[in-house]
Design a protein around this motif. Sequence first.
Motif, PDB file in Angstrom:
ATOM      1  N   GLU A 196       1.409  -6.820   4.711  1.00 35.59           N
ATOM      2  CA  GLU A 196       0.767  -7.581   5.784  1.00 35.59           C
ATOM      3  C   GLU A 196      -0.682  -7.875   5.405  1.00 35.59           C
ATOM      4  OE1 GLU A 196       1.490  -5.572   9.469  1.00 35.59           O
ATOM      5  OE2 GLU A 196       3.659  -5.819   9.313  1.00 35.59           O
ATOM      6  N   LEU A 199      -3.955  -5.194   4.766  1.00 37.49           N
ATOM      7  CA  LEU A 199      -3.769  -3.990   3.973  1.00 37.49           C
ATOM      8  C   LEU A 199      -4.611  -4.009   2.700  1.00 37.49           C
ATOM      9  CD1 LEU A 199       0.094  -3.300   4.097  1.00 37.49           C
ATOM     10  CD2 LEU A 199      -1.720  -2.229   5.449  1.00 37.49           C
ATOM     11  N   SER A 226       8.427   2.896   0.389  1.00 38.20           N
ATOM     12  CA  SER A 226       7.227   2.583   1.157  1.00 38.20           C
ATOM     13  C   SER A 226       5.993   3.142   0.462  1.00 38.20           C
ATOM     14  CB  SER A 226       7.322   3.167   2.568  1.00 38.20           C
ATOM     15  OG  SER A 226       6.098   2.989   3.275  1.00 38.20           O
ATOM     16  N   TRP A 228       3.383   3.970   2.106  1.00 32.55           N
ATOM     17  CA  TRP A 228       2.600   4.524   3.210  1.00 32.55           C
ATOM     18  C   TRP A 228       3.015   5.956   3.545  1.00 32.55           C
ATOM     19  CZ3 TRP A 228      -1.613   3.285   5.917  1.00 32.55           C
ATOM     20  CH2 TRP A 228      -1.806   3.812   7.195  1.00 32.55           C
ATOM     21  N   ASP A 230       2.488   8.290   6.759  1.00 34.89           N
ATOM     22  CA  ASP A 230       2.013   8.289   8.144  1.00 34.89           C
ATOM     23  C   ASP A 230       1.039   9.426   8.431  1.00 34.89           C
ATOM     24  OD1 ASP A 230       3.188   6.210  10.061  1.00 34.89           O
ATOM     25  OD2 ASP A 230       4.936   6.768   8.885  1.00 34.89           O
ATOM     26  N   LEU A 254       4.402  -0.721   6.298  1.00 35.12           N
ATOM     27  CA  LEU A 254       3.037  -0.853   5.772  1.00 35.12           C
ATOM     28  C   LEU A 254       2.982  -0.884   4.249  1.00 35.12           C
ATOM     29  CD1 LEU A 254       1.042   1.357   8.303  1.00 35.12           C
ATOM     30  CD2 LEU A 254       1.130  -1.126   8.151  1.00 35.12           C
ATOM     31  N   ASP A 276      10.177  -3.193  13.814  1.00 34.12           N
ATOM     32  CA  ASP A 276      10.018  -1.930  13.099  1.00 34.12           C
ATOM     33  C   ASP A 276      10.680  -0.763  13.828  1.00 34.12           C
ATOM     34  OD1 ASP A 276       8.112  -2.310  15.067  1.00 34.12           O
ATOM     35  OD2 ASP A 276       6.470  -1.389  13.960  1.00 34.12           O
ATOM     36  N   SER A 296      -1.217   7.673   0.190  1.00 30.68           N
ATOM     37  CA  SER A 296      -0.812   6.289   0.444  1.00 30.68           C
ATOM     38  C   SER A 296      -1.305   5.337  -0.635  1.00 30.68           C
ATOM     39  CB  SER A 296      -1.332   5.830   1.809  1.00 30.68           C
ATOM     40  OG  SER A 296      -0.647   6.478   2.857  1.00 30.68           O
ATOM     41  N   THR A 298      -1.316   2.127   0.256  1.00 28.46           N
ATOM     42  CA  THR A 298      -1.874   1.077   1.108  1.00 28.46           C
ATOM     43  C   THR A 298      -2.717   1.736   2.199  1.00 28.46           C
ATOM     44  OG1 THR A 298       0.065   1.084   2.564  1.00 28.46           O
ATOM     45  CG2 THR A 298       0.027  -0.553   0.783  1.00 28.46           C
ATOM     46  N   ARG A 299      -3.607   0.946   2.777  1.00 32.51           N
ATOM     47  CA  ARG A 299      -4.399   1.408   3.926  1.00 32.51           C
ATOM     48  C   ARG A 299      -4.759   0.185   4.758  1.00 32.51           C
ATOM     49  NH1 ARG A 299      -9.668   4.277   2.239  1.00 32.51           N
ATOM     50  NH2 ARG A 299     -10.153   2.161   1.562  1.00 32.51           N
ATOM     51  N   THR A 300      -4.592   0.287   6.058  1.00 25.42           N
ATOM     52  CA  THR A 300      -4.859  -0.866   6.909  1.00 25.42           C
ATOM     53  C   THR A 300      -6.345  -0.939   7.272  1.00 25.42           C
ATOM     54  OG1 THR A 300      -4.335  -1.954   9.006  1.00 25.42           O
ATOM     55  CG2 THR A 300      -4.240   0.449   8.979  1.00 25.42           C
ATOM     56  N   LEU A 316      -5.478   5.898  11.920  1.00 28.47           N
ATOM     57  CA  LEU A 316      -5.262   5.027  10.768  1.00 28.47           C
ATOM     58  C   LEU A 316      -6.481   4.877   9.860  1.00 28.47           C
ATOM     59  CD1 LEU A 316      -3.111   2.192  12.393  1.00 28.47           C
ATOM     60  CD2 LEU A 316      -2.354   4.203  11.114  1.00 28.47           C
TER      61      LEU A 316
END
Length: 432
Positions: A196, A199, A226, A228, A230, A254, A276, A296, A298-300, A316
Motif C-alpha cells: 500500500e 509503507l 507477509s 509484517w 503485528d 501490510l 482483510d 518487519s 515494512t512499516r506504515t 504502529l
Amino acid sequence: MRIRRTFFIGFSLVIWLLIIYVTVVNRQITLTDGNEDVNNRLLKLEEGIAEQYKLNKHFINDLHTVIEAKKQAAVVDNEIEVHTRKEFKGTVIPVLVLACNRVSVSRCLDQLIQYRPNPDQFPIIVSQDCNHQETTDVINRYGSQILLIQQPDQSDIDVPPKEKKFKGYFKIARHYGWALNQTFFNFNFETVIIVEDDLDVAPDFFEYFLGTYPLLIKDPYLWCISAWNDNGKLGLVDEKKPELLYRTDFFPGLGWMLTKSLWIELCSKWPRAYWDDWIRQPEQRKDRACIRPEISRTRTFGKIGVSNGLFFEKHLKYIKLNEVFVPFTKMNLSYLMKDIYDNELIRTVYQSAVVSYQELKDDKIAYDGPVRIIYHTKDAFKRTAKLLGLMDDFRSGVPRTGYRGIVTFHYKGRTVYLAPNMNWKGYELSWS
C-alpha cells in the motif's frame, strides 16, 4: 551428511569383517586332533585366509560401489537444489502498489526502486484509485520505472446506512479486487507482492520475498508471505536475529505475497468491504498459514487513512523496520515447512518453563532459555497481552501473530511464548 553416514556404515562393516577374520583364524589354528600333522593345519589355515580374502574383497568392492552411488546422489541433489534456486531467482514477481490520494506515495516508490535488485524481475505496477490528479502527477514522474494503471470505476457505492462512515472500506475492497484481476488475468503474472502507498520497505525487502517464495510454492499449508510482524515493536523483537522467520495463522497483510491460484480461489467471492477481516475467516483461511518475520520488512507511515489513525499512535508507529540485509536466498528455510516447524515448535514451547507475568517483568527468572506464560481464557490472554504491550485483539478467534494459539515474542533478552494448554483444540470464533 549422507556421505559421512555412509563412511560410518562402511567403517562398521570393515570392523565386522575383521572380527569374522580373527574368528576364522582362531578356528583354523585350534587343535581339533592332537595327532594332526602341522603341515595339514597350515594348509587349512592358508585356504581359510584365501577364502576370507575373497570374501573381504567382495564386500570392499560392494562398499566402494555404495559410496560412489551416494556421492553421485549427493551431486544430483545439489544440482537439483542449485537448479531450483536458479529457477526461483529467475521468477518474475511484480510489486503491486495500491494508491489513492496520497502524494507521499513517492516515499514508498523511491524505496522500492532503490532496493529492487532487478527491474525486470520485479516490475512495479501502481494501481491508482480516487482520480486524485496531484497523486497521478507524482506517479507519472517515474516514467518507465513503473507502470501506472487506474481504476476506471469511480461510481458511488451503495452503503448500508449504519456503515456510511465506513464507505472507504468499500472503495478499498473494490480497488483491491480490480487491481488483482488486472495483475493476474490481464498481465498474466503468477505471483504478486502487494504494497500500500503508505509503507516504508526494508533494504532486504525483495531478498526476503525471493528467499521465501519457494516455501509458498512448495508448502500447500501456506497461503501467503507477509513482511509484517503485528507485534514487531522495539522491546518485543530480538534485534540480534533479523533472520528469524515464523509461521502464523493470523493474516498479517501490510506487504504480502500471494499466488494466482489463491486469487482464482478468492476472486469469485471477494467481499464488498473489510476484505482483510474477511480473508481471516476460517472459510477463506482453511487452516492455512502465512510466513512472517521477527523484524518487519515494512512499516506504515500513514497515520491518516480510512481507519482514522486507529492503532497508529499506540502501536504502529513503534514498529521496528529491519535495517540489516539478510541473504535469505542463500539460507536453508526448510525448517518453516509445516511438519518440521510444528514438531519443533510444540517440543520447544511445551518443554519451556512456566512463569508468571510478574516474574518475567521483574526479571526474577533464575535460568536461561525460553519461558512460557499460560492463558486459558480470552480475558486472561487480553489482560496479559496488554501488560506486555502486545496487540490483544482477535480476528476470527486468532490472536495477532498466533500459531496453534501460541504468540511468540521477545522480552528482556529471552523468547517468550504466550500459549494455551498443550491439549489446545483450536481457535474459538467467539473470542473475536
